[in-house]
Scaffold this active site. Sequence first.
Site, PDB file in Angstrom:
ATOM      1  N   GLY A   1       0.832  -1.202   0.000  1.00 14.96           N
ATOM      2  CA  GLY A   1       0.000   0.000   0.000  1.00 14.96           C
ATOM      3  C   GLY A   1       0.860   1.244   0.000  1.00 14.96           C
ATOM      4  O   GLY A   1       0.563   2.233   0.666  1.00 14.96           O
TER       5      GLY A   1
ATOM      6  N   SER B   1       1.672   3.499  -2.339  1.00 16.36           N
ATOM      7  CA  SER B   1       1.516   4.583  -3.306  1.00 16.36           C
ATOM      8  C   SER B   1       0.784   5.797  -2.759  1.00 16.36           C
ATOM      9  O   SER B   1       0.681   6.821  -3.439  1.00 16.36           O
ATOM     10  CB  SER B   1       0.782   4.072  -4.559  1.00 16.36           C
ATOM     11  OG  SER B   1      -0.547   3.703  -4.240  1.00 16.36           O
ATOM     12  N   ARG B   2       0.262   5.705  -1.534  1.00 14.70           N
ATOM     13  CA  ARG B   2      -0.504   6.834  -1.001  1.00 14.70           C
ATOM     14  C   ARG B   2      -0.575   6.768   0.517  1.00 14.70           C
ATOM     15  O   ARG B   2      -0.202   5.775   1.143  1.00 14.70           O
ATOM     16  CB  ARG B   2      -1.928   6.826  -1.575  1.00 14.70           C
ATOM     17  CG  ARG B   2      -2.712   5.565  -1.252  1.00 14.70           C
ATOM     18  CD  ARG B   2      -4.096   5.609  -1.858  1.00 14.70           C
ATOM     19  NE  ARG B   2      -4.874   4.432  -1.487  1.00 14.70           N
ATOM     20  CZ  ARG B   2      -6.175   4.293  -1.726  1.00 14.70           C
ATOM     21  NH1 ARG B   2      -6.833   5.265  -2.333  1.00 14.70           N
ATOM     22  NH2 ARG B   2      -6.818   3.208  -1.369  1.00 14.70           N
TER      23      ARG B   2
ATOM     24  N   VAL C   1      -2.274  -7.959  -2.942  1.00 20.91           N
ATOM     25  CA  VAL C   1      -1.724  -8.683  -1.795  1.00 20.91           C
ATOM     26  C   VAL C   1      -2.619  -9.813  -1.313  1.00 20.91           C
ATOM     27  O   VAL C   1      -2.171 -10.691  -0.561  1.00 20.91           O
ATOM     28  CB  VAL C   1      -1.404  -7.732  -0.620  1.00 20.91           C
ATOM     29  CG1 VAL C   1      -0.306  -6.746  -0.985  1.00 20.91           C
ATOM     30  CG2 VAL C   1      -2.657  -7.035  -0.108  1.00 20.91           C
TER      31      VAL C   1
ATOM     32  N   ASN D   1       0.893  -2.312   5.115  1.00 22.67           N
ATOM     33  CA  ASN D   1       0.012  -1.151   5.178  1.00 22.67           C
ATOM     34  C   ASN D   1      -1.195  -1.262   4.250  1.00 22.67           C
ATOM     35  O   ASN D   1      -2.176  -0.535   4.422  1.00 22.67           O
ATOM     36  CB  ASN D   1       0.809   0.108   4.833  1.00 22.67           C
ATOM     37  CG  ASN D   1      -0.069   1.322   4.670  1.00 22.67           C
ATOM     38  OD1 ASN D   1      -0.646   1.829   5.629  1.00 22.67           O
ATOM     39  ND2 ASN D   1      -0.207   1.808   3.438  1.00 22.67           N
TER      40      ASN D   1
ATOM     41  N   SER E   1      -5.620  -0.709  13.359  1.00 22.32           N
ATOM     42  CA  SER E   1      -6.476   0.468  13.495  1.00 22.32           C
ATOM     43  C   SER E   1      -7.083   0.468  14.893  1.00 22.32           C
ATOM     44  O   SER E   1      -7.272  -0.603  15.489  1.00 22.32           O
ATOM     45  CB  SER E   1      -7.605   0.443  12.457  1.00 22.32           C
ATOM     46  OG  SER E   1      -8.585   1.437  12.738  1.00 22.32           O
TER      47      SER E   1
ATOM     48  N   TYR F   1     -14.059  -4.313   8.353  1.00 25.25           N
ATOM     49  CA  TYR F   1     -12.797  -3.607   8.577  1.00 25.25           C
ATOM     50  C   TYR F   1     -12.291  -3.823  10.007  1.00 25.25           C
ATOM     51  O   TYR F   1     -11.108  -4.130  10.222  1.00 25.25           O
ATOM     52  CB  TYR F   1     -12.988  -2.119   8.301  1.00 25.25           C
ATOM     53  CG  TYR F   1     -11.712  -1.304   8.337  1.00 25.25           C
ATOM     54  CD1 TYR F   1     -10.787  -1.388   7.308  1.00 25.25           C
ATOM     55  CD2 TYR F   1     -11.448  -0.446   9.401  1.00 25.25           C
ATOM     56  CE1 TYR F   1      -9.621  -0.640   7.329  1.00 25.25           C
ATOM     57  CE2 TYR F   1     -10.286   0.309   9.429  1.00 25.25           C
ATOM     58  CZ  TYR F   1      -9.374   0.212   8.390  1.00 25.25           C
ATOM     59  OH  TYR F   1      -8.220   0.955   8.428  1.00 25.25           O
TER      60      TYR F   1
ATOM     61  N   ALA G   1     -12.997  -6.272  12.039  1.00 26.12           N
ATOM     62  CA  ALA G   1     -12.577  -7.671  12.191  1.00 26.12           C
ATOM     63  C   ALA G   1     -11.200  -7.899  11.582  1.00 26.12           C
ATOM     64  O   ALA G   1     -10.352  -8.599  12.159  1.00 26.12           O
ATOM     65  CB  ALA G   1     -13.602  -8.601  11.548  1.00 26.12           C
TER      66      ALA G   1
ATOM     67  N   ILE H   1      -6.714   9.477  10.652  1.00 31.50           N
ATOM     68  CA  ILE H   1      -5.565  10.005   9.919  1.00 31.50           C
ATOM     69  C   ILE H   1      -6.068  10.547   8.583  1.00 31.50           C
ATOM     70  O   ILE H   1      -6.889   9.920   7.912  1.00 31.50           O
ATOM     71  CB  ILE H   1      -4.509   8.906   9.675  1.00 31.50           C
ATOM     72  CG1 ILE H   1      -4.135   8.201  10.993  1.00 31.50           C
ATOM     73  CG2 ILE H   1      -3.276   9.503   9.013  1.00 31.50           C
ATOM     74  CD1 ILE H   1      -3.539   9.101  12.058  1.00 31.50           C
TER      75      ILE H   1
END
Length: 243
Positions: free
Chosen positions: A11, A13-14, A63, A89, A141, A154, A156, A187
């Site tokens: 992850g 690229s951003r 992934v 990430n 998170s 998310y 879980a 964030i």
Amino acid sequence: MFKGKTVVITGGSRGIGAAAAEKFAENGADVALIYAGNAERAGAVLRACREFGVKAEAYQCDVSDFSAVSETFKSILSDFGTIDVLVNNAGITCDRLMPMMKEDEFDKVIDTNLKGAFNTIKQVYSVFMRKRSGKIVNISSVVGLTGNPGQVNYAASKAGIIGLTKSVAKELASRGVCCNAVAPGFIETDMTASLKDNPLKSQIPMGRTGKPEDVANVVLFLASPMADYITGEVVQVDGGLAM
């Protein structure tokens, strides 16, 4: 601090991944970025990293696909020679209250966020064991700790990341390998842009949302020699939201 080290970031690229890539490059690390689909943004991160005089390459990979991850890591090992740090990430959201959530919406979030971390750790496990060193930093998170309405998939997946982190930490500790997790709160990234009016923001004790750099700094610390005696931990970067 990381001169001569190779860091793999999924992850990348951003958002948090891009911020972490630039932080590692600034501190001398060679960087291998794994990204899902936005080659233009991945290229921009590569250019920013290369400005620090380090080697940086990007690899497009889903992934959640074990075979694709395996081939990607073979390419990374061929290009860089070794891997010293893995930052998991990559993550997606697909938010709905549970009665409206479809099976495939649950599955794809689990497959990317949780299985994706399993897939990548599987590739570095034997490398780190042989080296008797290595750092794994998984991005969880605060909702993995607290839960959140409309995010059963998310939450879980991120709770699963914590269990994965602690189990891998126990398996690899005797080999000198550290595995930790970072649990960001609100964030400012593309993923949270749609949540700008979320009432949870008013509950942040520090009175502001976080920046990707706030998380990247903690990732950098956990991957550094300063954290050689820290493993199996979950560090919250949330302005006090979940304390």
